[in-house]
Design a protein around this motif. Structure first.
Motif, PDB file in Angstrom:
ATOM      1  N   LYS A   1       0.736  -1.187  -0.259  1.00 49.59           N
ATOM      2  CA  LYS A   1      -0.250   0.194   0.096  1.00 49.59           C
ATOM      3  C   LYS A   1       0.753   1.128  -0.509  1.00 49.59           C
ATOM      4  O   LYS A   1       0.080   2.359   0.328  1.00 49.59           O
ATOM      5  N   THR A   2       2.119   1.428   0.108  1.00 51.85           N
ATOM      6  CA  THR A   2       2.903   2.341   0.363  1.00 51.85           C
ATOM      7  C   THR A   2       2.953   2.921  -1.369  1.00 51.85           C
ATOM      8  O   THR A   2       3.197   2.366  -3.091  1.00 51.85           O
ATOM      9  N   PRO A   3       2.614   4.300  -1.414  1.00 51.66           N
ATOM     10  CA  PRO A   3       2.895   4.340  -3.042  1.00 51.66           C
ATOM     11  C   PRO A   3       4.398   5.120  -2.905  1.00 51.66           C
ATOM     12  O   PRO A   3       5.070   4.702  -2.722  1.00 51.66           O
ATOM     13  N   ILE A   4       4.533   4.468  -4.777  1.00 49.27           N
ATOM     14  CA  ILE A   4       5.848   4.210  -4.927  1.00 49.27           C
ATOM     15  C   ILE A   4       5.949   5.158  -6.692  1.00 49.27           C
ATOM     16  O   ILE A   4       5.066   5.371  -7.555  1.00 49.27           O
ATOM     17  N   TRP A   5       6.602   6.095  -6.636  1.00 47.80           N
ATOM     18  CA  TRP A   5       6.570   6.829  -7.852  1.00 47.80           C
ATOM     19  C   TRP A   5       7.550   6.449  -9.159  1.00 47.80           C
ATOM     20  O   TRP A   5       8.780   6.475  -8.159  1.00 47.80           O
ATOM     21  N   VAL A   6       7.677   6.202 -10.216  1.00 45.14           N
ATOM     22  CA  VAL A   6       8.832   5.852 -11.370  1.00 45.14           C
ATOM     23  C   VAL A   6       8.793   6.944 -11.616  1.00 45.14           C
ATOM     24  O   VAL A   6       8.049   7.389 -12.648  1.00 45.14           O
ATOM     25  N   PHE A   7      10.333   7.145 -11.651  1.00 47.94           N
ATOM     26  CA  PHE A   7      10.874   8.472 -12.849  1.00 47.94           C
ATOM     27  C   PHE A   7      11.509   7.606 -14.263  1.00 47.94           C
ATOM     28  O   PHE A   7      12.369   7.699 -13.312  1.00 47.94           O
ATOM     29  N   GLY A   8      10.421   7.793 -15.481  1.00 50.52           N
ATOM     30  CA  GLY A   8      11.866   6.776 -16.404  1.00 50.52           C
ATOM     31  C   GLY A   8      13.031   7.920 -17.210  1.00 50.52           C
ATOM     32  O   GLY A   8      11.746   8.607 -17.987  1.00 50.52           O
ATOM     33  N   ALA A   9      14.431   7.300 -16.995  1.00 50.25           N
ATOM     34  CA  ALA A   9      14.807   8.700 -17.616  1.00 50.25           C
ATOM     35  C   ALA A   9      15.420   7.857 -18.776  1.00 50.25           C
ATOM     36  O   ALA A   9      15.150   6.203 -18.918  1.00 50.25           O
ATOM     37  N   GLN A  10      14.875   9.209 -19.995  1.00 44.25           N
ATOM     38  CA  GLN A  10      16.047   7.765 -21.366  1.00 44.25           C
ATOM     39  C   GLN A  10      16.706   9.251 -22.536  1.00 44.25           C
ATOM     40  O   GLN A  10      16.634  10.517 -22.164  1.00 44.25           O
ATOM     41  N   GLU A  11      17.922   8.022 -22.786  1.00 37.51           N
ATOM     42  CA  GLU A  11      18.578   9.020 -23.740  1.00 37.51           C
ATOM     43  C   GLU A  11      18.015   9.563 -25.019  1.00 37.51           C
ATOM     44  O   GLU A  11      17.041   9.064 -25.785  1.00 37.51           O
ATOM     45  N   PRO A  12      18.462  11.082 -25.323  1.00 37.55           N
ATOM     46  CA  PRO A  12      18.646  11.886 -26.466  1.00 37.55           C
ATOM     47  C   PRO A  12      18.352  10.871 -27.005  1.00 37.55           C
ATOM     48  O   PRO A  12      19.258   9.846 -27.890  1.00 37.55           O
ATOM     49  N   PHE A  13      16.693  10.731 -28.777  1.00 37.21           N
ATOM     50  CA  PHE A  13      17.310   9.245 -29.910  1.00 37.21           C
ATOM     51  C   PHE A  13      18.306  10.437 -30.867  1.00 37.21           C
ATOM     52  O   PHE A  13      18.934   9.309 -31.470  1.00 37.21           O
ATOM     53  N   ARG A  14      18.373  11.143 -30.925  1.00 39.17           N
ATOM     54  CA  ARG A  14      18.671  12.100 -32.475  1.00 39.17           C
ATOM     55  C   ARG A  14      20.372  11.479 -32.488  1.00 39.17           C
ATOM     56  O   ARG A  14      21.058  11.493 -31.821  1.00 39.17           O
ATOM     57  N   GLY A  15      20.456  11.335 -34.157  1.00 33.11           N
ATOM     58  CA  GLY A  15      22.039  10.398 -33.820  1.00 33.11           C
ATOM     59  C   GLY A  15      22.042   9.225 -34.122  1.00 33.11           C
ATOM     60  O   GLY A  15      23.109   8.703 -34.184  1.00 33.11           O
ATOM     61  N   LEU A  16      21.657   8.718 -33.743  1.00 37.82           N
ATOM     62  CA  LEU A  16      21.512   6.774 -33.102  1.00 37.82           C
ATOM     63  C   LEU A  16      21.070   6.141 -33.911  1.00 37.82           C
ATOM     64  O   LEU A  16      19.891   6.714 -35.035  1.00 37.82           O
ATOM     65  N   PRO A  17      21.615   5.304 -34.574  1.00 41.13           N
ATOM     66  CA  PRO A  17      21.328   4.173 -35.463  1.00 41.13           C
ATOM     67  C   PRO A  17      19.893   3.290 -35.456  1.00 41.13           C
ATOM     68  O   PRO A  17      19.619   3.728 -34.443  1.00 41.13           O
ATOM     69  N   ARG A  18      18.750   3.391 -36.518  1.00 37.07           N
ATOM     70  CA  ARG A  18      17.955   3.007 -36.856  1.00 37.07           C
ATOM     71  C   ARG A  18      17.448   1.411 -35.802  1.00 37.07           C
ATOM     72  O   ARG A  18      16.581   1.820 -35.143  1.00 37.07           O
ATOM     73  N   GLU A  19      18.350   0.656 -35.174  1.00 35.29           N
ATOM     74  CA  GLU A  19      17.919  -0.493 -35.094  1.00 35.29           C
ATOM     75  C   GLU A  19      18.606   0.173 -33.553  1.00 35.29           C
ATOM     76  O   GLU A  19      17.669  -0.634 -32.432  1.00 35.29           O
ATOM     77  N   LYS A  20      19.699   0.807 -32.952  1.00 33.95           N
ATOM     78  CA  LYS A  20      19.287   0.901 -31.547  1.00 33.95           C
ATOM     79  C   LYS A  20      17.848   1.929 -30.894  1.00 33.95           C
ATOM     80  O   LYS A  20      17.381   1.958 -30.448  1.00 33.95           O
ATOM     81  N   ARG A  21      17.278   2.763 -32.054  1.00 34.20           N
ATOM     82  CA  ARG A  21      15.966   3.100 -31.747  1.00 34.20           C
ATOM     83  C   ARG A  21      15.233   2.177 -31.568  1.00 34.20           C
ATOM     84  O   ARG A  21      14.605   2.814 -30.253  1.00 34.20           O
ATOM     85  N   MET A  22      14.806   1.411 -32.270  1.00 34.48           N
ATOM     86  CA  MET A  22      13.837   0.864 -32.322  1.00 34.48           C
ATOM     87  C   MET A  22      14.262   0.233 -30.665  1.00 34.48           C
ATOM     88  O   MET A  22      13.173  -0.281 -30.104  1.00 34.48           O
TER      89      MET A  22
END
Length: 447
Positions: free
Chosen positions: A221-242
């Motif tokens: 019953k404890t409130p649990i907040w999750v902050f999900g960070a993500q790396e910028p997509f710009r410049g990544l190859p298509r396979e890694k973006r997918m």
């Protein structure tokens, strides 16, 4: 005492959390005539150092890969102990210790250690998140996972199943909750919740999903907040973006069923306001922008309870945002306003400030209009801020072919920092009265 225990999972989350802890450290006051509005006991724990001195350190557990901590040591100046491996070894023979080449301390950390004014940080001088760290951590907070190495080209820690398998093997051997988290939870008198900072577009998403299952089993019953960070997509190859999109989708699906609230955070691919200068290739810069929003939107959870008007807790905010009981994924938006300009008579001519597009922030949620005067996609009465950190580019919500697709807002919490007029406007009073009488269904806006 409303304690919050923090979990930091991975390199992205540690950049994010380090900015957060530096900000909390800046709220400390040391003069008798000045009192901080922050209740430091919410995020910091008292303790006793090895020399008997009192310590005050974050209530956090930090996980990272081998090499991810940079120059940060498990044992610091407040907890110096004998680190000689041969003194505690059961081997009767002579021990041979092999040491890896240590990472050189940054000029910023050396200046802090010697008590001198630290040099200005740049994107080239920040190599690890510990390079700009200003607080001491308890030795129990530092957990290095040596099974994988940071930035490895042979076996990079980026696929979902790697995180799941790593957590399963570690938890089977050590019971991670009992070993790492429970000591901090048992110190709390009245814990208001847990906040988890993690990467969700790499293998840490799988690690976090398995960790959340154990947390929910233990603290139902404890409130649990999750902050999900993500790396910028710009410049990544298509396979890694997918691969990153697949990891994110799986993380949101898994965390949605376990967490009280999930807030994905990503750098927009659309241009940022001209007043904001940011290097998208620097995790130090990107995480600073994320933390500015995160720290502001959770500020009420650590304000002193003497100010009942503004102080609240994670549970109350979860109830305000999750209006139908199953809406656990929230968007995070922000505007960085300019300082109010004084008018000729000495009063604040613009008490609400301007955002990066030169718009009055209060007028945005009074009218619900975008910069072109048309409806912005959210309903009248809700704010439209100029930096959307919820990665709408995944669904192409801003493209011309989807411009007619409106995003429905069920509930919104607005946090204003600075000298703001807190009195409700006529428009806001009308919305409240109509909602109370049941005449029209409006989105719920809380300030």
């Amino acid at each position: 005492m409303r304690e919050i225990v923090t979990l930091q999972l991975g390199q992205q989350s540690n950049y994010l959390a380090n900015h957060f802890w530096n900000t909390q450290e800046s709220y400390f006051t040391y003069g008798a005539e000045e009192e901080s509005p922050i209740d430091h006991n919410v995020h910091f724990r008292p303790g006793v150092g090895s020399d008997g001195s009192e310590t005050f350190m974050p209530r956090t557990v930090i996980y990272d890969l081998k090499g991810g901590f940079g120059t940060l040591r498990k044992i610091n100046a407040l907890y110096e102990i004998d680190s000689d491996a041969s003194s505690s070894s059961l081997w009767p023979g002579q021990a041979v210790v092999h040491r890896q080449q240590p990472i050189g301390a940054s000029g910023y950390q050396e200046s802090l250690d010697t008590g001198q004014a630290p040099p200005e940080l740049t994107t080239s001088t920040v190599r690890y998140w510990s390079d700009f760290n200003r607080v001491f951590f308890h030795p129990k907070s530092i957990i290095q996972l040596s099974e994988y190495e940071l930035s490895s080209t042979v076996m990079p820690f980026e696929k979902w199943h790697m995180g799941e398998e790593l957590f399963a093997s570690l938890d089977k051997e050590h019971d991670l909750l009992d070993r790492d988290l429970r000591p901090f939870v048992e110190e709390a008198d009245q814990m208001q919740g847990l906040q988890v900072m993690t990467g969700i577009d790499d293998a840490w998403g799988g690690f976090a999903a398995k960790y959340m299952e154990r947390l929910r089993d233990e603290y139902g019953k404890t409130p649990i907040w999750v902050f999900g960070a993500q790396e910028p997509f710009r410049g990544l190859p298509r396979e890694k973006r997918m691969m990153k999109l697949v990891n994110k989708a799986r993380a949101l699906a898994e965390l949605n069923s376990q967490a009280s609230l999930v807030i994905p955070i990503a750098l927009p691919e659309t241009p940022l306001p001209h007043t904001l200068q940011l290097d998208a290739s620097s995790p130090w810069h990107v995480s600073a922008l994320f933390t500015a929003a995160l720290e502001s939107v959770t500020l009420y959870t650590r304000l002193r309870t003497t100010d009942r008007m503004y102080s609240s807790n994670l549970g109350n905010m979860t109830d305000l945002l999750n209006v139908f009981g199953k809406q656990t994924i929230a968007n995070l938006e922000m505007s960085i306003t300019e300082a109010p300009q004084p008018s000729q008579n000495g009063a604040n001519g613009n008490s609400n400030g301007l955002n990066g597009r030169g718009e009055n922030v209060r007028s945005l949620y009074e009218t619900g209009l975008g910069e072109d005067g048309s409806e912005s996609g959210s309903q009248k009465g809700t704010a439209t801020l100029d930096i959307d950190l919820s990665s709408p580019q995944d669904l192409n919500l801003g493209s011309n072919r989807r411009r007619g697709k409106k995003r429905h807002v069920f509930s919104q919490v607005l946090a204003d920092r600075g000298l703001q007029d807190t009195e409700p406007t006529d428009e806001e009073r009308e919305i409240r009265e109509q909602g109370a009488n049941g005449l029209r269904r409006r989105p719920k806006v809380h300030k």
